[in-house]
Scaffold this motif. Sequence first.
Motif, PDB file in Angstrom:
ATOM      1  N   LEU A   1      90.580  99.170  20.707  1.00  0.00           N
ATOM      2  CA  LEU A   1      91.421  98.163  21.355  1.00  0.00           C
ATOM      3  C   LEU A   1      90.535  97.097  22.000  1.00  0.00           C
ATOM      4  O   LEU A   1      89.499  97.396  22.579  1.00  0.00           O
ATOM      5  CB  LEU A   1      92.314  98.809  22.410  1.00  0.00           C
ATOM      6  N   PRO A   2      90.942  95.833  21.934  1.00  0.00           N
ATOM      7  CA  PRO A   2      90.100  94.740  22.451  1.00  0.00           C
ATOM      8  C   PRO A   2      90.247  94.570  23.957  1.00  0.00           C
ATOM      9  O   PRO A   2      91.282  94.906  24.537  1.00  0.00           O
ATOM     10  CB  PRO A   2      90.648  93.515  21.708  1.00  0.00           C
ATOM     11  N   HIS A   3      89.196  94.059  24.591  1.00  0.00           N
ATOM     12  CA  HIS A   3      89.261  93.724  26.010  1.00  0.00           C
ATOM     13  C   HIS A   3      89.209  92.215  26.231  1.00  0.00           C
ATOM     14  O   HIS A   3      89.419  91.748  27.348  1.00  0.00           O
ATOM     15  CB  HIS A   3      88.121  94.405  26.773  1.00  0.00           C
ATOM     16  N   SER A   4      88.896  91.452  25.190  1.00  0.00           N
ATOM     17  CA  SER A   4      88.899  89.988  25.262  1.00  0.00           C
ATOM     18  C   SER A   4      88.830  89.450  23.843  1.00  0.00           C
ATOM     19  O   SER A   4      88.747  90.211  22.876  1.00  0.00           O
ATOM     20  CB  SER A   4      87.712  89.466  26.088  1.00  0.00           C
ATOM     21  N   SER A   5      88.860  88.119  23.719  1.00  0.00           N
ATOM     22  CA  SER A   5      88.719  87.494  22.398  1.00  0.00           C
ATOM     23  C   SER A   5      87.411  86.719  22.287  1.00  0.00           C
ATOM     24  O   SER A   5      87.288  85.788  21.494  1.00  0.00           O
ATOM     25  CB  SER A   5      89.905  86.557  22.114  1.00  0.00           C
ATOM     26  N   ALA A   6      86.425  87.127  23.114  1.00  0.00           N
ATOM     27  CA  ALA A   6      85.146  86.405  23.105  1.00  0.00           C
ATOM     28  C   ALA A   6      84.428  86.537  21.770  1.00  0.00           C
ATOM     29  O   ALA A   6      83.685  85.638  21.364  1.00  0.00           O
ATOM     30  CB  ALA A   6      84.246  86.919  24.228  1.00  0.00           C
TER      31      ALA A   6
END
Length: 646
Positions: free
Chosen positions: A582-587
Amino acid sequence: MASKKPRVMQKFNRNWMEYSSYKAWLRPSNKGDYFAFCTFCNTDLSIGSAGKNDLFRHTKTNKHINSSPGGSSSQTLLTDLFSNKNIEPVKRGEILLAAFIAEHNIPMNVMEHLPQLLKNVCPDSQIAKSISCDRTKTSAILKNVTGITAKQMLMEKLRNLKFSLIVDESTDRGCVKRLCILARFFESKVEDAFVCLIPLEEATGQHIKKVFSDNKIPMDNFIGFAADGANAMMGQHNSLSSRLVAENPHLFVLKCVCHSFHLCASYACLKLSREPETLIRDIYSYFNNSPKRTGILKEFQQFLDLKPHKILHPAQTRWLSLRAAVCRILEQYAALKLYFTEAALTDHLNADSILFRLNNPYNKLYLEFLEFSLELFNNMNKLMQSERPQIHKLHNNMVTVYKSLLECYMDDEYVSRTEAGLIQIDNPRHYKPIDNLYLGAKVSASLASTNSNTLNQDDIKAFKLKCLDFFIEGAKQIKKRYDFSNDVIKEMQFLDPHVVKSRKINSLVALAVKFPNLISVNELQQLDTEWRFLRNNKDLAPDESEDVETYWCKVTAARDPANYSNQLYPTLSKFVSAILSLPHSSAAVERIFSSINLIKSKQRNRLNTTTIEGLLHTKQLIGAKPCYSLEVDNKLLLKFNKNMYD
């Protein structure tokens, strides 16, 4: 006398490429609609005057006859090439040369000369003599060999693993708007892999569904989605996320924390005086592209024993740029005052205005306040830009940053004893007295110094009130963009090895029931049983320095003593592998756009989407190692034979 009819120029007709006599060699030309390209002769043909007749006349030329596969010289070349015992090393060399072009963002026109250079440098090498790889073939290798191989390897993983998608839109140098898609999955470690670029006018869920259907990826494997906070991406109605949730109701959706914190800081800064930020930009503009001014500034820096650092530009779209620019101005404040004191004697317009603002003590106070306050936002921003999984740290770090900001202007005891989501951030009853606001160590030192006696007390109060407005607005924006009552993110702290060791979480059911696409009802008890056994397994107790990926890889690799072919914690391992994806940001997707800017530069602004995709996939295939260490295995060679010679 009647006027002559205007001459009609013949444009290239793509239907000609289907004719049997033209099919093997005819292609559109990059020179325009009135030209065609012959792949045998590697030349552009003018067809504006006679169209197909020009093509027919070209087929009768000696150059075309000799260059065609049926011609004498070309036939000899192909016979020699395919009868050569060193054909595999030749293919390997051409693939490595193409990888070298991709790795270093070199224009493909270089390949018009590089093979000949190798022949001259290595005249005795049969491999160097046999390499024939111009720009057209290099582009084909990148798209149809290395690029497609990397993409197919990725798609095979996505068919078998749970993954999340990270997407964003951007417009490149050629004014082409594209949707970039990245996949995040866990396979011995968390990986962010480039999937594709889609040219589009408006992002829709149909584009992503088409990627799934074209590559036979099960929709059930798609469990997470992250993007910035734009309405097209995260709006409640008819956005990309809302359409995806309609197709996949259990999809985990996260608005990028980095984008959110950047906006929080931007809105908070609007509550302060605009003069300090304008001062930073004016100072940067004054020295930008002026070696003479920069050289004189260095003399003042040396005189004051300061490091000869350049003035930084606070870009509007760079998340961390404003604080860095503020810190640089404060570092060089004394040198800047000396420089502009001298410059004001000759440059009465620009330098005099900047000097006046540098001498204003309140501007320096604002800069010192920004240096302290923006660090709260930047630290969180830096953490969430990490490529390593941070989803388990997200909630605790959000609470830490939020309460640290609140304690600058609210009663410490009230903030500490109240849950973050229940704090009344705009209730004056809980505010500190105006003189007790915490504005940072440098501001406190400046106000306590003897020079502060010259400051007007009313102006100091106005300054503190603006800082209070900054804190309140920053807190409002954080609360608006992050749901502190979201138990899903809060409960993901179980991934932390130190939390496992502490044994403070007794059950994972509360989190697992929110992901019915990962764990069925019948598996809940098995999941909890494995979790409770793991907490008491001293053999798998995490080390102090063990990160989350290393620890869970160790747990996944643990085997059942009764049957060594079985995992010791199969259900827990399956659940954790999905949660880690699961992602924590779109960096991560922003890094792809940075790569695209290096690929599609001013000198290479005609690259199309397919070629850019091939370059990005090739970079992904190469990985962190240099291109010459790329293993050219049978998979690549088979793809070479199929797509380059068939």
